[in-house]
Design an enzyme around this catalytic site. Structure first.
Site, mmCIF file in Angstrom:
data_model
loop_
_atom_site.group_PDB
_atom_site.id
_atom_site.type_symbol
_atom_site.label_atom_id
_atom_site.label_comp_id
_atom_site.label_asym_id
_atom_site.label_seq_id
_atom_site.Cartn_x
_atom_site.Cartn_y
_atom_site.Cartn_z
ATOM 1 N N ASN A 29 4.098 0.656 2.193
ATOM 2 C CA ASN A 29 4.052 -0.442 3.158
ATOM 3 C C ASN A 29 4.124 -1.761 2.396
ATOM 4 O OD1 ASN A 29 3.119 1.120 5.783
ATOM 5 N ND2 ASN A 29 1.864 1.863 4.102
ATOM 6 N N SER A 55 -2.569 -2.986 5.776
ATOM 7 C CA SER A 55 -3.851 -3.333 6.395
ATOM 8 C C SER A 55 -5.034 -2.515 5.887
ATOM 9 C CB SER A 55 -3.732 -3.171 7.909
ATOM 10 O OG SER A 55 -3.352 -1.849 8.219
ATOM 11 N N GLU A 113 7.537 0.572 9.857
ATOM 12 C CA GLU A 113 6.202 0.722 9.281
ATOM 13 C C GLU A 113 5.201 0.845 10.421
ATOM 14 O OE1 GLU A 113 4.822 -1.867 6.261
ATOM 15 O OE2 GLU A 113 6.709 -1.901 5.154
ATOM 16 N N ARG A 169 0.850 -1.189 0.000
ATOM 17 C CA ARG A 169 0.000 0.000 0.000
ATOM 18 C C ARG A 169 0.885 1.238 0.000
ATOM 19 N NH1 ARG A 169 -2.505 0.243 5.043
ATOM 20 N NH2 ARG A 169 -1.211 2.050 5.536
#
Length: 449
Positions: free
Chosen positions: A148, A153, A343, A127
């Protein structure tokens, strides 16, 4: 100047807002926009609605489209970096001397490099996160905050939030705005990549899923003579790392388990090279002149599209260049963000804290654990943030746009490379850093302008 999701008369209509608050909570519950509670984090019997904005937030369509268009190039870039051992070793050489966490990841990478990769299938679910930067000339541009490459997520929840905002706008009689809420299903796009990797591994039946901690793998995980991974006696085709991106995710047994899984025939998502490709030091090195061209020697258009999203990124390596970066940051700390190799939200350093940190390490190699980045100056937005247990109030907010990417490579063949969807997160402007899981940002949807 502050943008508004809906007109002022709607934002300031107290009775309507109270009604919409109740509608929003019920609609979120109805559509499965749920999270476990802090009080009972391991219980599936006690849940609440996931934090979300009351209204979608305005976003220029041209910048949204730019983020969508560049994502497949970022997918290719991450994959190329993960396979370039020379680049990774040179880029991280200074960082691993002072950052123990990155060093331990890098040690696993070197172990796999020397032993030889067992699995030619690579699957990436990443992402790329952006904010809108309003320049002194008044123009707004899309600037990448980070990419990421592990545990990218909220694909699942982002797939369900459009229905919530569409219903809120319908109840508020904002039918034109309702039509501008985009369909979004990153969960399907991410699952598509995993399903393809599963098929390529050689499995035919439906895909069973097991959830295990590193400690569980340490206790019951083993490799057979063909390096097939077994956990609790079950062969594992794909390992998806839901955590493993923060030092606190690991014990000594966890590190052993991570190495075991990396050595195995199982497809890793991400593999260790891809994990390292997401470090901030790599992000900074990519911004150097000529580096992107080495990864895309025959594709100047991809280079231009990627570079257009870069904010200013500066090295803190020892030497004249790093010394200039330190002096620049200490002179104008509010213009920059100091970033460690992590991250997840809540790690970055801002303002006076930059001076405190850099003053302590400016003459030490410890400063190479960080990079410096220009601080993006986004356009504020007025909105209400719905969070369980918090009173509803009109906030001045900042938003961050995430674009999901999914790819699958087998050997040298890229079999799938797609943009999988998007995620918008919004937080009160009083907070400098922090994500949804950190309790600062909330889920949102873009209202394209």
């Amino acid at each position: 100047m502050v943008s508004k999701a809906v007109p002022e008369d709607v934002l300031m209509n107290g009775a309507l807002i109270r009604d919409l608050e109740a509608v929003a909570k019920d609609t979120a519950l109805l559509h499965g926009v749920l999270m476990r509670t802090k009080e009972s984090p391991n219980s599936s019997e006690v849940v609440s609605y996931a934090p979300i904005t009351l209204f979608p937030s305005p976003l220029p369509k041209v910048l949204f489209d730019q983020g969508i268009a560049v994502q497949t190039h970022f997918n290719r870039l991450v994959d190329k970096i993960s396979q370039d051992s020379k680049f990774l070793q040179e880029a991280l050489a200074s960082t691993i001397k002072v950052d123990d966490f990155t060093a331990r990841l890098f040690n696993i990478y070197m172990h796999i490099l020397q032993e030889g990769c067992s699995q030619p299938i690579a699957v990436g679910l990443n992402r790329s996160d952006y904010m809108l930067d309003r320049g002194t000339d008044g123009n707004t541009t899309l600037k990448q905050i980070e990419i990421n490459t592990i545990a990218a997520s909220f694909g699942g929840l982002a797939s369900r939030t459009p229905a919530v905002h569409r219903h809120i706008l319908k109840v508020a009689s904002r039918l034109e705005e309702q039509k501008r809420i985009l369909d979004n299903n990153p969960a399907a796009g991410l699952a598509k990549a995993l399903a393809l990797a599963w098929k390529l591994y050689g499995s035919e039946r439906n895909i069973p899923v097991i959830r295990r901690r590193f400690e569980d793998v340490s206790k019951t995980g083993l490799l057979d003579q063909d390096k097939r991974l077994f956990i609790d006696g079950q062969e594992v085709a794909i390992v998806y790392f839901r955590n493993g991106y923060m030092p606190q995710n690991y014990t000594e047994q966890s590190w052993e388990a991570r190495l075991l899984m990396e050595r195995s025939l199982a497809v890793k998502c991400p593999d260790i090279g891809t994990h390292l490709a997401g470090t901030k030091k790599v992000q900074q090195e990519l911004a150097r002149p000529g580096v992107l061209e080495k990864f895309f020697p025959d594709d100047p258009e991809a280079v231009a599209q990627i570079r257009a999203t870069f904010a200013g990124l500066y090295s803190l390596d020892m030497g004249e260049e790093g010394d200039k970066t330190v002096a620049m940051a200490l002179a104008n700390p509010d213009r920059y963000v100091l970033k460690p190799q992590r991250e997840g939200g809540g790690n970055n350093i801002y303002g006076a804290d930059i001076c405190q940190v850099l003053s302590g390490v400016k003459c030490s190699s410890e400063r190479t654990a960080y990079i410096l980045m220009d601080k993006v100056q986004p356009q504020p937005v007025h909105n209400y943030l719905l969070r369980s247990g918090c009173p509803l109030k009109l906030n001045t907010c900042l938003s961050e746009l995430g674009i999901f990417g999914a790819y699958v490579r087998q050997g040298t063949n890229m079999l799938l490379n797609e943009c999988a969807g998007h995620l918008l997160r919004t937080k009160s402007a009083e907070y400098s850093d922090g994500g949804v899981a950190a309790g600062v940002a909330v889920l949102d949807n873009p209202l394209l302008l």
